[in-house]
Design a protein around this motif. Structure first.
Motif, PDB file in Angstrom:
ATOM      1  N   VAL A   1       5.988   4.466 -12.192  1.00  0.00           N
ATOM      2  CA  VAL A   1       6.144   4.148 -10.762  1.00  0.00           C
ATOM      3  C   VAL A   1       7.620   4.293 -10.369  1.00  0.00           C
ATOM      4  O   VAL A   1       7.954   4.847  -9.316  1.00  0.00           O
TER       5      VAL A   1
ATOM      6  N   ALA B   1       2.984   1.580  -2.626  1.00  0.00           N
ATOM      7  CA  ALA B   1       1.773   0.982  -2.044  1.00  0.00           C
ATOM      8  C   ALA B   1       1.017   1.984  -1.181  1.00  0.00           C
ATOM      9  O   ALA B   1       1.310   2.151   0.014  1.00  0.00           O
ATOM     10  N   LEU B   2       0.051   2.622  -1.803  1.00  0.00           N
ATOM     11  CA  LEU B   2      -0.798   3.582  -1.098  1.00  0.00           C
ATOM     12  C   LEU B   2      -2.244   3.078  -1.014  1.00  0.00           C
ATOM     13  O   LEU B   2      -2.829   3.016   0.060  1.00  0.00           O
ATOM     14  N   SER B   3      -2.830   2.701  -2.166  1.00  0.00           N
ATOM     15  CA  SER B   3      -4.263   2.380  -2.216  1.00  0.00           C
ATOM     16  C   SER B   3      -4.603   1.164  -1.356  1.00  0.00           C
ATOM     17  O   SER B   3      -3.783   0.270  -1.175  1.00  0.00           O
TER      18      SER B   3
ATOM     19  N   GLY C   1     -10.539   2.101  -0.077  1.00  0.00           N
ATOM     20  CA  GLY C   1     -10.626   3.397  -0.743  1.00  0.00           C
ATOM     21  C   GLY C   1      -9.314   3.856  -1.329  1.00  0.00           C
ATOM     22  O   GLY C   1      -8.257   3.662  -0.730  1.00  0.00           O
TER      23      GLY C   1
ATOM     24  N   ASP D   1     -10.114   8.537  -1.371  1.00  0.00           N
ATOM     25  CA  ASP D   1     -10.171   9.071  -0.014  1.00  0.00           C
ATOM     26  C   ASP D   1      -9.307   8.219   0.913  1.00  0.00           C
ATOM     27  O   ASP D   1      -9.701   7.889   2.032  1.00  0.00           O
TER      28      ASP D   1
ATOM     29  N   TRP E   1      -4.131  -3.042  -5.595  1.00  0.00           N
ATOM     30  CA  TRP E   1      -3.809  -2.499  -6.930  1.00  0.00           C
ATOM     31  C   TRP E   1      -2.372  -2.033  -7.021  1.00  0.00           C
ATOM     32  O   TRP E   1      -2.102  -1.004  -7.651  1.00  0.00           O
TER      33      TRP E   1
ATOM     34  N   SER F   1       1.047  -1.749  -8.487  1.00  0.00           N
ATOM     35  CA  SER F   1       1.705  -2.068  -9.758  1.00  0.00           C
ATOM     36  C   SER F   1       3.102  -2.625  -9.516  1.00  0.00           C
ATOM     37  O   SER F   1       3.917  -2.000  -8.826  1.00  0.00           O
TER      38      SER F   1
ATOM     39  N   THR G   1      -0.352  -6.465 -11.269  1.00  0.00           N
ATOM     40  CA  THR G   1      -1.061  -5.551 -10.372  1.00  0.00           C
ATOM     41  C   THR G   1      -1.466  -6.406  -9.173  1.00  0.00           C
ATOM     42  O   THR G   1      -2.075  -7.454  -9.354  1.00  0.00           O
TER      43      THR G   1
ATOM     44  N   LEU H   1      -6.501   3.193 -17.664  1.00  0.00           N
ATOM     45  CA  LEU H   1      -5.851   3.283 -16.348  1.00  0.00           C
ATOM     46  C   LEU H   1      -5.632   4.743 -15.938  1.00  0.00           C
ATOM     47  O   LEU H   1      -5.847   5.124 -14.787  1.00  0.00           O
TER      48      LEU H   1
ATOM     49  N   PRO I   1      -2.976   7.926 -11.208  1.00  0.00           N
ATOM     50  CA  PRO I   1      -2.962   7.793  -9.760  1.00  0.00           C
ATOM     51  C   PRO I   1      -4.128   8.515  -9.072  1.00  0.00           C
ATOM     52  O   PRO I   1      -4.355   8.295  -7.881  1.00  0.00           O
TER      53      PRO I   1
ATOM     54  N   GLU J   1     -12.186  12.827 -11.960  1.00  0.00           N
ATOM     55  CA  GLU J   1     -13.177  13.599 -11.193  1.00  0.00           C
ATOM     56  C   GLU J   1     -12.463  14.397 -10.100  1.00  0.00           C
ATOM     57  O   GLU J   1     -12.736  15.581  -9.895  1.00  0.00           O
TER      58      GLU J   1
ATOM     59  N   PHE K   1     -15.887  18.566  -1.880  1.00  0.00           N
ATOM     60  CA  PHE K   1     -16.000  17.280  -1.168  1.00  0.00           C
ATOM     61  C   PHE K   1     -15.553  17.442   0.275  1.00  0.00           C
ATOM     62  O   PHE K   1     -14.951  18.464   0.618  1.00  0.00           O
TER      63      PHE K   1
HETATM   64  C1  LIG Z   1      -3.930  -1.326 -12.909  1.00  0.00           C
HETATM   65  C2  LIG Z   1      -3.905  -0.466 -11.678  1.00  0.00           C
HETATM   66  C3  LIG Z   1      -2.681  -0.065 -11.160  1.00  0.00           C
HETATM   67  C4  LIG Z   1      -2.637   0.697 -10.002  1.00  0.00           C
HETATM   68  N1  LIG Z   1      -1.405   0.972  -9.440  1.00  0.00           N
HETATM   69  C5  LIG Z   1      -1.366   1.505  -8.184  1.00  0.00           C
HETATM   70  C6  LIG Z   1      -0.120   1.577  -7.486  1.00  0.00           C
HETATM   71  O1  LIG Z   1       0.948   1.193  -8.000  1.00  0.00           O
HETATM   72  N2  LIG Z   1      -0.119   2.062  -6.224  1.00  0.00           N
HETATM   73  C7  LIG Z   1      -1.256   2.482  -5.611  1.00  0.00           C
HETATM   74  O2  LIG Z   1      -1.170   2.912  -4.458  1.00  0.00           O
HETATM   75  N3  LIG Z   1      -2.455   2.457  -6.246  1.00  0.00           N
HETATM   76  C8  LIG Z   1      -2.546   1.951  -7.523  1.00  0.00           C
HETATM   77  N4  LIG Z   1      -3.749   1.849  -8.161  1.00  0.00           N
HETATM   78  C9  LIG Z   1      -4.968   2.316  -7.506  1.00  0.00           C
HETATM   79  C10 LIG Z   1      -5.505   3.625  -8.096  1.00  0.00           C
HETATM   80  O3  LIG Z   1      -4.646   4.688  -7.774  1.00  0.00           O
HETATM   81  C11 LIG Z   1      -6.941   3.813  -7.550  1.00  0.00           C
HETATM   82  O4  LIG Z   1      -7.757   2.877  -8.233  1.00  0.00           O
HETATM   83  C12 LIG Z   1      -7.431   5.219  -7.735  1.00  0.00           C
HETATM   84  O5  LIG Z   1      -6.780   6.098  -6.854  1.00  0.00           O
HETATM   85  C13 LIG Z   1      -8.945   5.322  -7.479  1.00  0.00           C
HETATM   86  O6  LIG Z   1      -9.285   4.780  -6.232  1.00  0.00           O
HETATM   87  P1  LIG Z   1     -10.455   3.691  -6.119  1.00  0.00           P
HETATM   88  O7  LIG Z   1     -10.232   2.670  -7.149  1.00  0.00           O
HETATM   89  O8  LIG Z   1     -10.515   3.259  -4.708  1.00  0.00           O
HETATM   90  O9  LIG Z   1     -11.774   4.458  -6.521  1.00  0.00           O
HETATM   91  P2  LIG Z   1     -12.777   5.199  -5.488  1.00  0.00           P
HETATM   92  O10 LIG Z   1     -11.988   6.115  -4.628  1.00  0.00           O
HETATM   93  O11 LIG Z   1     -13.624   4.187  -4.856  1.00  0.00           O
HETATM   94  O12 LIG Z   1     -13.639   6.081  -6.491  1.00  0.00           O
HETATM   95  C14 LIG Z   1     -14.784   5.559  -7.173  1.00  0.00           C
HETATM   96  C15 LIG Z   1     -15.413   6.662  -8.011  1.00  0.00           C
HETATM   97  O13 LIG Z   1     -15.904   7.704  -7.152  1.00  0.00           O
HETATM   98  C16 LIG Z   1     -15.420   8.947  -7.622  1.00  0.00           C
HETATM   99  N5  LIG Z   1     -15.250   9.883  -6.502  1.00  0.00           N
HETATM  100  C17 LIG Z   1     -14.712   9.641  -5.291  1.00  0.00           C
HETATM  101  N6  LIG Z   1     -14.694  10.764  -4.561  1.00  0.00           N
HETATM  102  C18 LIG Z   1     -15.211  11.746  -5.342  1.00  0.00           C
HETATM  103  C19 LIG Z   1     -15.469  13.136  -5.169  1.00  0.00           C
HETATM  104  N7  LIG Z   1     -15.169  13.782  -4.033  1.00  0.00           N
HETATM  105  N8  LIG Z   1     -16.001  13.829  -6.207  1.00  0.00           N
HETATM  106  C20 LIG Z   1     -16.319  13.202  -7.355  1.00  0.00           C
HETATM  107  N9  LIG Z   1     -16.119  11.894  -7.582  1.00  0.00           N
HETATM  108  C21 LIG Z   1     -15.580  11.191  -6.590  1.00  0.00           C
HETATM  109  C22 LIG Z   1     -14.086   8.618  -8.271  1.00  0.00           C
HETATM  110  O14 LIG Z   1     -13.677   9.666  -9.149  1.00  0.00           O
HETATM  111  C23 LIG Z   1     -14.419   7.313  -8.980  1.00  0.00           C
HETATM  112  O15 LIG Z   1     -15.040   7.588 -10.203  1.00  0.00           O
HETATM  113  C24 LIG Z   1      -3.829   1.136  -9.370  1.00  0.00           C
HETATM  114  C25 LIG Z   1      -5.062   0.762  -9.913  1.00  0.00           C
HETATM  115  C26 LIG Z   1      -5.105  -0.047 -11.025  1.00  0.00           C
HETATM  116  C27 LIG Z   1      -6.446  -0.526 -11.528  1.00  0.00           C
END
Ligand SMILES: Cc1cc2nc3c(=O)[nH]c(=O)nc-3n(C[C@H](O)[C@H](O)[C@H](O)COP(=O)(O)OP(=O)(O)OC[C@H]3O[C@@H](n4cnc5c(N)ncnc54)[C@H](O)[C@@H]3O)c2cc1C
Length: 406
Positions: free
Chosen positions: A110, A144-146, A150, A153, A177, A179, A231, A380, A385, A389, A406
């Motif tokens: 990060v 901080a993006l997530s 979602g 997306d 989430w 970090s 986190t 992780l 990030p 998939e 998609f």
């Molecule tokens: C310990 C930890 C640290 C993190 N640190 C950071 C951080 O510092 N800053 C930050 O911004 N984020 C952070 N994140 C967030 C991380 O980047 C997200 O968890 C990640 O981008 C996935 O998003 P989501 O969890 O919302 O999963 P979702 O987007 O809900 O996805 C769920 C599932 O659907 C699948 N999916 C979705 N769309 C498609 C598609 N078009 N085709 C096929 N499969 C698909 C995905 O691959 C996944 O398997 C962290 C997460 C964790 C757990």
């Protein structure tokens, strides 16, 4: 009980002549950097301490200070801001940290991303101060993006908004989430500044927000792994920042972030390679020591084959990673190789730790041994990030010229 010493395996795939010829081997300087970081990690953060900090969910401040003294936080930053080296040096550091105190590898990934964002898009007058303190290891920045709605997306799902107010911006929303947020001095926050239909990536801007800002609340989440780094969930409730908090161009924040993805894919590949290497070495040594049917379990073919498969997957991932890093450092197009490296390395890490757990039987289940931590931590990088998939979707489209899925 099995002794937890340094792995005895060298992982050398060639002889001394071959090492000099190996196209993916370390340069002399990088071999030195690796040796220094490895020795320092061994001294400051030996396995027992890593275990204690993991169990008590504590950040390793002492290791952080030592890394700052070694100028490791400056790698990849521009020289005019006190930086040196490039992505290839970052990979060495990340791999060595991930092999031991994995949470610090997550922290530094990060950190390197923040440095790249502020160097490439930060304003010379407004953001240099923070950048220089980051480079010196005197400050911490989280990204901080997530959001709860979602991650994959996130452009479409983004509910965090920033509206122009007198002399600055007002930010409202929630991030999930994040970090290291609980220990950070600043957050780089992505927020929607212009409404966009169909989840366009345009209209999103990037802000450097001090964590002391009024209306900003940070709370820690309970996660399965990476326990040496918090986190967090971050709520921004009418957070007001000055106009100069904007990093880069208004409405272009998401595109700016995308420009750093290559580096981040490579860095997460290095983290996975580090965990994979450590776990494989540990499993191999355990297999030599543990006896069943009057012989070491490492003499059973099925276990040998799993270890060999792990070693091959690791070498293949490392090859992709170093090729991509060389091309990236030379200014060529590296997104495809970096994407392949990220998937190959994280999946190698998951397979090696999964097989390591099985090879260790009941002892794999004991928190006394690091296998279960590597097994938890390395997951992780299969979804962050970017999920594997989505990386495959990207490769389908950009490498194979298939229709966007998609
Ligand atoms: C310990 C930890 C640290 C993190 N640190 C950071 C951080 O510092 N800053 C930050 O911004 N984020 C952070 N994140 C967030 C991380 O980047 C997200 O968890 C990640 O981008 C996935 O998003 P989501 O969890 O919302 O999963 P979702 O987007 O809900 O996805 C769920 C599932 O659907 C699948 N999916 C979705 N769309 C498609 C598609 N078009 N085709 C096929 N499969 C698909 C995905 O691959 C996944 O398997 C962290 C997460 C964790 C757990």
């Amino acid at each position: 009980l099995f002794s937890q010493e340094e792995p005895t395996m060298s992982f050398d795939v060639t002889d001394s002549t071959g090492i000099g010829l190996d196209p993916i081997g370390d340069s002399e300087e990088r071999a030195q950097l690796r040796a220094v970081v490895r020795r320092m990690v061994g001294e400051i953060s030996p396995p027992e301490r890593i275990r204690e900090l993991d169990e008590s969910e504590t950040f390793d401040d002492e290791l952080h200070r030592t890394l700052a003294d070694l100028a490791v936080f400056s790698l990849g930053a521009p020289e005019e801001h006190g930086g040196m080296g490039d992505v290839r040096d970052q990979l060495v550091v990340i791999e060595e940290l991930a092999a031991g105190p994995t949470s610090m590898a997550v922290f530094i990934i990060v950190h390197y991303m923040a440095i790249q964002l502020l160097s490439d898009f930060g304003d010379a007058d407004r953001h240099t101060d923070v950048l220089q303190r980051l480079v010196a290891g005197q400050q911490k920045v989280s990204f901080a993006l997530s959001e709860p709605g979602g991650g994959t997306d996130v452009a479409r799902a983004m509910r965090t908004t920033a509206s122009a107010v007198d002399g600055g911006w007002r930010i409202d929303g929630q991030k999930m989430w994040i970090s290291g947020a609980a220990r950070a001095d600043h957050l780089i926050v992505l927020a929607r500044t212009t409404a966009a239909e169909n989840g366009s990536i345009d209209g999103i801007s990037m802000f450097l927000v001090p964590t002391t800002a009024r209306g900003l609340h940070i709370s820690e989440l309970d996660t399965v792994g990476v326990h040496g780094l918090d986190t967090c969930e971050v709520t921004l409730d009418g957070v007001e920042v000055a106009a100069d908090a904007l990093v880069g161009a208004q409405d272009q924040g998401f595109r700016q972030m995308l420009a750093t993805l290559n580096r981040e894919r490579l860095n997460t590949a290095a983290g996975s390679v580090g965990v994979g290497r450590a776990a494989l070495g540990f499993a191999r040594d355990y297999a030599l020591e543990r006896q069943a049917f009057d012989k070491p379990i490492g003499s059973f073919q099925v276990l040998q084959h799993r270890l060999v498969d792990g070693a091959m997957a690791l070498e293949a991932a490392r090859g992709l990673m170093v090729r991509a890093a060389e091309i990236e450092a030379g200014g060529g197009r590296a997104d495809l190789l970096a994407s392949m490296a990220k998937v190959a390395a994280s999946e190698a890490g998951v397979t090696i730790t999964q097989d390591g757990m099985q090879l260790m039987g009941g002892f794999g289940f004991s928190r006394e041994f690091p296998m279960q931590r590597w097994f938890r931590d390395v997951r992780l990088w299969t979804f962050s990030p970017l999920t594997n998939e989505m990386v495959r979707n990207y490769l389908g489209e950009r490498l194979l010229d298939l229709p966007r899925s998609f």
